[in-house]
Structure formats: structure tokens, C-alpha cells
Design an enzyme around this catalytic site. Sequence first.
Site, PDB file in Angstrom:
ATOM      1  N   VAL A  74       0.819  -1.214   0.000  1.00  0.00           N
ATOM      2  CA  VAL A  74       0.000   0.000   0.000  1.00  0.00           C
ATOM      3  C   VAL A  74       0.858   1.271   0.000  1.00  0.00           C
ATOM      4  CG1 VAL A  74      -0.244   0.180   2.511  1.00  0.00           C
ATOM      5  CG2 VAL A  74      -2.064   0.998   1.010  1.00  0.00           C
ATOM      6  N   HIS A  99       1.520   3.326  -3.236  1.00  0.00           N
ATOM      7  CA  HIS A  99       0.507   4.227  -3.781  1.00  0.00           C
ATOM      8  C   HIS A  99       0.003   5.263  -2.783  1.00  0.00           C
ATOM      9  CE1 HIS A  99       0.469   1.304  -6.992  1.00  0.00           C
ATOM     10  NE2 HIS A  99       0.275   0.368  -6.090  1.00  0.00           N
ATOM     11  N   HIS A 100       0.299   5.079  -1.520  1.00  0.00           N
ATOM     12  CA  HIS A 100      -0.322   5.907  -0.480  1.00  0.00           C
ATOM     13  C   HIS A 100       0.741   6.417   0.474  1.00  0.00           C
ATOM     14  CE1 HIS A 100      -3.270   6.917   2.717  1.00  0.00           C
ATOM     15  NE2 HIS A 100      -4.097   7.025   1.704  1.00  0.00           N
ATOM     16  N   PHE A 101       1.490   7.336   0.267  1.00  0.00           N
ATOM     17  CA  PHE A 101       1.786   8.060  -0.946  1.00  0.00           C
ATOM     18  C   PHE A 101       3.278   7.887  -1.205  1.00  0.00           C
ATOM     19  CE2 PHE A 101      -1.856  10.020   1.064  1.00  0.00           C
ATOM     20  CZ  PHE A 101      -2.762  10.140   0.026  1.00  0.00           C
ATOM     21  N   ILE A 157       2.121   6.839   4.136  1.00  0.00           N
ATOM     22  CA  ILE A 157       1.359   6.741   5.384  1.00  0.00           C
ATOM     23  C   ILE A 157       0.371   5.581   5.271  1.00  0.00           C
ATOM     24  CG2 ILE A 157       1.583   9.165   6.020  1.00  0.00           C
ATOM     25  CD1 ILE A 157      -1.257   9.600   4.958  1.00  0.00           C
TER      26      ILE A 157
END
Length: 149
Positions: free
Chosen positions: A48, A51-53, A58
Site C-alpha cells: 500500500v 501508492h499511499h503516498f 502513510i
Amino acid sequence: MSTATQTSTATGASTATAEVPPGFDRLVELVPGERAVAVRNIPATLPVFDHHFPRHPILPGVLLLESMADLAKAAAGGDPAGWRLASVRGVRWKHFVAPGDQVEITVEVTGRTQQTTDVRTTARVEGRVVAAARLLTLVSAEKPREGTA
């Protein structure tokens, strides 16, 4: 990976063998029907974070909320698969959870009927509250979903 662990209450009055809920690294305390405390490490290798971020990774708040609900199911007592999350109220996100953080989640049962369990939950990193939910309501998994009966 789920492993058995020795747990105790805050007073150390009772001990029991319990399974570590999936997604957690350590179960600190479990008093079924009353309270649970567990620790989840946040590895930098979680997909994750791509993509985040990418420039400021985070943990998405929904994943932290999912961990809170999973621990709430363990604290509710009985088979955790016998509960599902029905509603969430009063969620506050106070600080980011970053790769490498260790999150301690505390769940306290605040109300219970035969078909529902209400809990209050808090997530902390190094003692600092990063998120809290005033009310998570779990319902029996056997209860029909609203609008489907």
C-alpha cells in the site's frame, strides 16, 4: 500468522492462552467480553505504501480502522468470525502512521446484548494517540444485513 500466547489482565490476576488475531504481531492482553490490547508492526514493505503516498508514505486510515475492528471482534468474545462490523461513530485521526511504526490498539467493550457488542477503541504509536473511535458496533454474523432480509 496466528500463534498462541500467554495473556494476562492489567492486574495480572488471571492468565489465559489466546490466539493472536490475524494481522497483529503480539497480543498484550485479552479479557473476552471486556478488553483487548494488541500490537501491530507496520513494515515498510507493505504494498500500500507504493501508492499511499510514494513520496510521503502513510498507512491508510481505513486499514487502521480495520485493525481496530479485528481486535474488537476478539474482545467481543466467542468466535471472532461470528461478528461483523455494523457501524462506526466518532472516529478521529490525529496523526499519521508511517512505515516502521509500532501501533498499539486498545479495545474496551462498552455495551453488549445477545446480538450486538459496542466497543471504544484507541490506537497509539509510542504512547501518542494516532486514532480513536468512540463507538464501533459489532453484530452477530448470523443477523441478516439491513435491507437483505
